[in-house]
Design an enzyme around this catalytic site. Structure first.
Site, PDB file in Angstrom:
ATOM      1  N   HIS A  57     -25.759   7.779  -2.770  1.00 35.09           N
ATOM      2  CA  HIS A  57     -26.365   6.450  -2.698  1.00 35.09           C
ATOM      3  C   HIS A  57     -27.678   6.509  -1.924  1.00 35.09           C
ATOM      4  O   HIS A  57     -27.952   7.481  -1.220  1.00 35.09           O
ATOM      5  CB  HIS A  57     -25.423   5.448  -2.016  1.00 35.09           C
ATOM      6  CG  HIS A  57     -25.206   5.737  -0.567  1.00 35.09           C
ATOM      7  ND1 HIS A  57     -24.402   6.761  -0.108  1.00 35.09           N
ATOM      8  CD2 HIS A  57     -25.710   5.139   0.544  1.00 35.09           C
ATOM      9  CE1 HIS A  57     -24.411   6.781   1.208  1.00 35.09           C
ATOM     10  NE2 HIS A  57     -25.208   5.803   1.640  1.00 35.09           N
ATOM     11  N   ASP A  59     -29.716   3.979   0.861  1.00 36.64           N
ATOM     12  CA  ASP A  59     -29.470   2.810   1.691  1.00 36.64           C
ATOM     13  C   ASP A  59     -30.401   1.679   1.262  1.00 36.64           C
ATOM     14  O   ASP A  59     -31.601   1.897   1.117  1.00 36.64           O
ATOM     15  CB  ASP A  59     -29.701   3.129   3.165  1.00 36.64           C
ATOM     16  CG  ASP A  59     -28.717   4.167   3.694  1.00 36.64           C
ATOM     17  OD1 ASP A  59     -27.615   4.266   3.137  1.00 36.64           O
ATOM     18  OD2 ASP A  59     -29.076   4.862   4.662  1.00 36.64           O
ATOM     19  N   HIS A 113     -28.490  10.349  -0.738  1.00 33.37           N
ATOM     20  CA  HIS A 113     -27.644  11.181   0.117  1.00 33.37           C
ATOM     21  C   HIS A 113     -26.173  10.868  -0.113  1.00 33.37           C
ATOM     22  O   HIS A 113     -25.828   9.897  -0.784  1.00 33.37           O
ATOM     23  CB  HIS A 113     -28.019  11.001   1.594  1.00 33.37           C
ATOM     24  CG  HIS A 113     -27.913   9.591   2.085  1.00 33.37           C
ATOM     25  ND1 HIS A 113     -28.817   8.594   1.760  1.00 33.37           N
ATOM     26  CD2 HIS A 113     -26.993   8.999   2.885  1.00 33.37           C
ATOM     27  CE1 HIS A 113     -28.466   7.462   2.342  1.00 33.37           C
ATOM     28  NE2 HIS A 113     -27.360   7.694   3.033  1.00 33.37           N
ATOM     29  N   ARG A 123     -14.720  14.023  10.888  1.00 31.79           N
ATOM     30  CA  ARG A 123     -16.152  13.875  11.174  1.00 31.79           C
ATOM     31  C   ARG A 123     -16.410  12.465  11.687  1.00 31.79           C
ATOM     32  O   ARG A 123     -15.809  11.505  11.193  1.00 31.79           O
ATOM     33  CB  ARG A 123     -16.958  14.107   9.896  1.00 31.79           C
ATOM     34  CG  ARG A 123     -18.447  13.914  10.061  1.00 31.79           C
ATOM     35  CD  ARG A 123     -19.173  14.162   8.728  1.00 31.79           C
ATOM     36  NE  ARG A 123     -20.610  14.123   8.885  1.00 31.79           N
ATOM     37  CZ  ARG A 123     -21.357  13.030   8.753  1.00 31.79           C
ATOM     38  NH1 ARG A 123     -20.798  11.878   8.455  1.00 31.79           N
ATOM     39  NH2 ARG A 123     -22.664  13.081   8.924  1.00 31.79           N
TER      40      ARG A 123
END
Length: 191
Positions: A57, A59, A113, A123
């Protein structure tokens, strides 16, 4: 984070050569910013090759300031391939979002990204999204449009763009172009 975001906007403005009557143009747009902070937890996954923490996607926001732990997992699409962004303990990752692509008249591009997961450890990341106030009219500085000789994107509000990404189209690499088409079509219908 808000101060850092404003300082980054100042640097972007300088890089675009917007220093005449439009000086501090971006800073003024975001004086009353309504930004978002989010903490992400990506648990370890027994079959990481079958899923993503977050799919590909761009942002829709203006700027993204990311702190990631040392586990890694952030990947950017560059030169037609996915590349890992190596985490560093005292570094932040800065992404340009779709809104700044429009505000820069297309000079800066939003970053496609994704986040991968792994089977060894969870994570964590902390993300700051710079967003304008919902009713703020967004448009590239006139000085930049005049230099380019063409206005690439129509004027819009953050509220319109956010609504589009929430109701009509998930944020991906085509969101801004689809939003622009949708906006021009809907405004022509209402004219």
């Amino acid at each position: 984070m808000n101060k850092l975001a404003h300082d980054l906007l100042d640097l972007l403005e300088i890089s675009l050569g917007v220093d005449g009557h439009s000086h501090n143009y971006y800073r003024k747009l975001y004086d009353d910013a309504v930004s978002i902070v989010r903490c992400n937890h990506y648990p370890q996954c027994d079959k990481p090759d079958l899923t993503f923490g977050v799919g590909p996607h761009c942002d829709p926001t203006t700027l993204t300031i990311l702190y990631q732990d040392l586990v890694g997992g952030l990947e950017v699409f560059v030169d037609n391939k996915w590349k890992s962004v190596q985490p560093y303990r005292e570094a932040l990752v800065i992404n340009i979002g779709d809104t700044f692509t429009a505000l820069s008249n297309g000079k800066y591009k939003s970053c496609l990204h994704r986040v991968s997961v792994n089977s060894l450890s969870p994570r964590l990341s902390l993300v700051f999204f710079l967003c304008p106030k919902g009713d703020r009219e967004l448009k590239a500085p006139q000085e930049l449009v005049e230099k380019d000789g063409k206005k690439e994107y129509p004027d819009f509000t953050w509220g319109e763009f956010l609504q589009f990404t929430q109701k009509n189209h998930r944020a991906d690499e085509n969101t801004l172009q689809l939003f622009t088409k949708w906006l021009r079509t809907s405004k022509n219908r209402n004219a």
